[in-house]
Design a protein around this motif. Structure first.
Motif, short mmCIF file in Angstrom:
data_model
loop_
_atom_site.label_atom_id
_atom_site.label_comp_id
_atom_site.label_asym_id
_atom_site.label_seq_id
_atom_site.Cartn_x
_atom_site.Cartn_y
_atom_site.Cartn_z
N UNK A 99 0.82 -1.22 0.00
CA UNK A 99 0.00 0.00 0.00
C UNK A 99 0.85 1.26 0.00
N UNK A 100 1.93 1.27 0.78
CA UNK A 100 2.75 2.49 0.78
C UNK A 100 3.45 2.67 -0.56
N UNK A 101 3.87 1.60 -1.16
CA UNK A 101 4.51 1.71 -2.48
C UNK A 101 3.52 2.18 -3.54
N UNK A 102 2.30 1.65 -3.50
CA UNK A 102 1.26 2.07 -4.46
C UNK A 102 0.94 3.55 -4.33
N UNK A 103 1.08 4.10 -3.12
CA UNK A 103 0.70 5.48 -2.85
C UNK A 103 1.89 6.42 -2.73
N UNK A 104 3.08 5.96 -3.11
CA UNK A 104 4.30 6.77 -3.04
C UNK A 104 4.51 7.37 -1.66
#
Length: 131
Positions: free
Chosen positions: A71-76
Motif C-alpha cells: 500500500x505504501x509503495x502504491x501510494x508513493x
C-alpha cells in the motif's frame, strides 16, 4: 514517543499526529488506533511517512506488514522504523523490512508460547482455577 519526536526534530520532519494503541492485539483488526493512522496516512497527500520506534510495534504478523508495504509503495509513501534502521525511501530496504517483520511475528509467537507454558505450570501448582 520521545524518540520519535527527537528523530523528527533532528531531520526537520513535521510531526502531524501520534497514534498509540493501548494494550496488545494479535493483528491489525484489534488495533483501532493503527486503523485510524493507516486511513489518515493513505488519505492525506501531505503526509509522506509513518515513523515508528521499532517495526514490531507496528506489525505483529508478517502478512500485515507485507500488505502495508504494498500500500505504501502504491501510494508513493514511506515507512521508517528508527531502531531497525529502516527507511523505505531506500530501494534496498525491502529485505530488511521483511526480515524484521518476520522476526517480529516469530517473537510474538515465542512470547505466546512462554506465556501459555507459564500459565500451565502455575495451574499445575494450583494457582489457577480450572473450571
Amino acid at each position: 514517543m520521545q524518540v520519535i519526536k527527537e528523530y523528527c526534530a533532528a531531520r526537520g520532519y513535521e510531526l502531524v499526529i501520534i497514534y498509540s494503541d493501548e494494550g496488545s492485539a494479535k493483528n491489525i483488526k484489534g488495533r483501532p488506533e493503527f486503523i485510524k493512522m493507516y486511513n489518515h496516512f493513505l488519505a492525506d497527500p501531505e503526509i509522506e511517512y509513518v515513523i515508528v520506534y521499532k517495526l514490531d510495534r507496528a506489525f505483529r504478523k508478517l502478512l500485515d506488514s507485507l500488505y502495508f508495504w504494498d500500500k505504501i509503495k502504491e501510494n508513493n509513501k514511506y515507512f521508517i522504523s528508527i531502531l531497525d534502521n529502516i527507511n523505505t525511501i531506500d530501494p534496498h530496504s525491502k529485505a530488511t523490512y521483511i526480515f524484521s517483520a518476520l522476526h517480529a511475528e516469530r517473537e510474538r509467537e515465542n512470547t505466546l508460547l512462554r506465556t501459555s507454558g507459564g500459565m500451565e505450570v502455575k495451574a499445575a501448582q494450583g494457582f489457577f482455577m480450572v473450571v
